[in-house]
Design a protein around this motif. Sequence first.
Motif, PDB file in Angstrom:
ATOM      1  N   MET A  60       0.825  -1.205   0.000  1.00  0.00           N
ATOM      2  CA  MET A  60       0.000   0.000   0.000  1.00  0.00           C
ATOM      3  C   MET A  60       0.861   1.257   0.000  1.00  0.00           C
ATOM      4  N   CYS A  61       1.960   1.227   0.747  1.00  0.00           N
ATOM      5  CA  CYS A  61       2.867   2.371   0.763  1.00  0.00           C
ATOM      6  C   CYS A  61       3.477   2.612  -0.612  1.00  0.00           C
ATOM      7  N   LEU A  62       3.976   1.536  -1.229  1.00  0.00           N
ATOM      8  CA  LEU A  62       4.548   1.662  -2.563  1.00  0.00           C
ATOM      9  C   LEU A  62       3.503   2.091  -3.587  1.00  0.00           C
ATOM     10  N   GLY A  63       2.288   1.541  -3.453  1.00  0.00           N
ATOM     11  CA  GLY A  63       1.226   1.896  -4.385  1.00  0.00           C
ATOM     12  C   GLY A  63       0.871   3.365  -4.321  1.00  0.00           C
ATOM     13  N   SER A  64       0.809   3.913  -3.127  1.00  0.00           N
ATOM     14  CA  SER A  64       0.463   5.326  -2.975  1.00  0.00           C
ATOM     15  C   SER A  64       1.572   6.238  -3.502  1.00  0.00           C
ATOM     16  N   PHE A  65       2.805   5.725  -3.490  1.00  0.00           N
ATOM     17  CA  PHE A  65       3.941   6.541  -3.908  1.00  0.00           C
ATOM     18  C   PHE A  65       4.286   6.378  -5.383  1.00  0.00           C
ATOM     19  N   VAL A  66       4.201   5.135  -5.876  1.00  0.00           N
ATOM     20  CA  VAL A  66       4.722   4.839  -7.214  1.00  0.00           C
ATOM     21  C   VAL A  66       3.653   4.900  -8.302  1.00  0.00           C
TER      22      VAL A  66
END
Length: 208
Positions: A60-66
């Motif tokens: 979820m962190c990577l999805g929100s950033f990338v």
Amino acid sequence: RSTSPLDTANPFFPALLLLFVGSGCAALIYEIVWFQLLQLVIGSSAVSLGVLLGTFMGGMCLGSFVLPRFIDVRHHPLRVYAVLELGIGLMGLLLLFGMPLVNGIYAWVGGGHIVFRALIAALCLLPPTLMMGATLPAIARWVQSTPAGVSWLGFFYGSNIAGAVLGSLLAGFYLLRVFDMAVATYAAVALNVLVAVVGLAIAKVTTH
């Protein structure tokens, strides 16, 4: 009578609160179902929980950033949100039927070390968690950088958390207790589809 900045916001924002409740509810149903699937595949509750939480939070962190950086800003944010929800639902179905096949692969190669099992399971969970993380940033593009817009973003996040609480209770105390993982997954997929359809309907009558 004084006017609150929330009164001047997009009139469809209250409807989005319900969409985020549904989205959060589906996400936590998946999380609990996936924990059950991981136990079958990995064979260890402790490792399964670690893989699930690590992949869920990290994805979820990577999805929100990338992911927002790869999505054209010309697309209507609600259409992007709807596509993400449909993608999550599709991955939920694929994992439901695909995880047992992964378990068969483990058996075919001789079982495999538990680290290998955990890595493969994490890779399987990464795509849907990436899409989950990108949903709020997608909607954020539709929100203006004003006091009203920032306030509504907080409400969207809060409604998503409220939906997550509802989803965990629904899955743990009803869907998995009365039915099984398949029914729980179908319920989550139905929520994803409903959220996507409503999102697309709102996108049709609004501008970017």
